[in-house]
Design a protein around this motif. Structure first.
Motif: not given
Length: 172
Positions: A34-38, A45-55, A60-69, A136-139
Motif C-alpha cells: 500500500v502506497t501514498t505520497i506525502v 507498507m506491506t499488507a495482506n488485508a486487501f480486497m476488491s469491494g465493488s465493480l 478497493v478496501i485495505v485494512s490498516i492498523a491505527c498505529t501504522a504511519k 484497532d484498524h481502519t478500513l
C-alpha cells in the motif's frame, strides 16, 4: 458458546489475541504494498488485508492498523496505491515490512500521480472515499481511478500460516 449465551452478548473469550491471529493466518492471502505520497515523497507498507469491494464503481478496501504511519498518511493524502506483488517480489514485501535488503531497493512508478511498485502483477491508484473504524484498524475504501497490470503476470506472492507460500497445481 454456552446455551445461555446469546450472540452479541459480552462474554470472556476463550482465546488470546495471538491464538486469534494464528487462526486467521490459516486463510491464505495475497500480499500487497500500500502506497501514498506525502509532500512529494512516496511512502509504502506491506499488507495482506486487501480486497476488491465493488465493480461499479470500482472500489478497493485495505485494512490498516491505527498505529501504522500509513494510517495517518492515507487520511491526509486522500489517495492511495495498491500493488499486488508477484512471487519474485518477496524481497520487496520484506522491505516494506521493515526488513530491507542492503543490496536491493524497490522502485516506484507513478500511476495517476500515485506511487506504485514497479513490476507488480497489478497496480491501482485509488481516491479515498470512506474510512471506517474497525477495532484497532481502519478500513480505507478507495475508488479506483487508474489500473495497471502485467501483460504476463507471474505467480502471486502468497501468505499463509505466518509465512510466504506458493501455489501448487490443483488436483484433477
Amino acid at each position: 458458546m454456552s446455551a445461555t449465551t446469546s450472540p452479541g452478548s459480552q462474554t470472556e473469550r476463550s482465546f488470546t489475541p495471538r491464538e486469534f491471529r494464528d487462526a486467521m493466518g490459516q486463510f491464505a492471502t495475497g500480499v500487497v504494498t500500500v502506497t501514498t505520497i506525502v509532500d512529494g515523497a512516496p511512502h509504502a507498507m506491506t499488507a495482506n488485508a486487501f480486497m476488491s469491494g465493488s465493480l461499479e464503481p470500482p472500489l478497493v478496501i485495505v485494512s490498516i492498523a491505527c498505529t501504522a504511519k500509513m494510517h495517518e498518511r492515507i487520511g491526509n493524502a486522500g489517495w492511495f496505491g495498491v500493488s499486488v506483488l508477484a512471487d519474485n517480489q518477496q524481497w520487496c514485501s520484506n522491505h516494506f515490512a521493515g526488513k530491507p535488503s542492503p543490496d536491493r531497493q524497490p522502485a516506484f512508478q507513478s500511476l495517476a500521480g500515485v506511487p506504485v511498485v514497479e513490476g507488480a502483477n497489478v497496480q491501482v491508484a485509488a481516491q479515498l472515499r470512506h474510512a471506517y473504524p474497525c477495532g484497532d484498524h481502519t478500513l480505507f475504501v478507495g475508488e479506483v481511478q487508474a489500473l495497471g497490470h502485467a501483460p504476463e503476470a507471474a505467480a502471486p506472492l502468497l501468505f499463509h500460516g505466518g509465512r510466504y507460500a506458493a501455489l501448487s497445481a490443483a488436483a484433477s
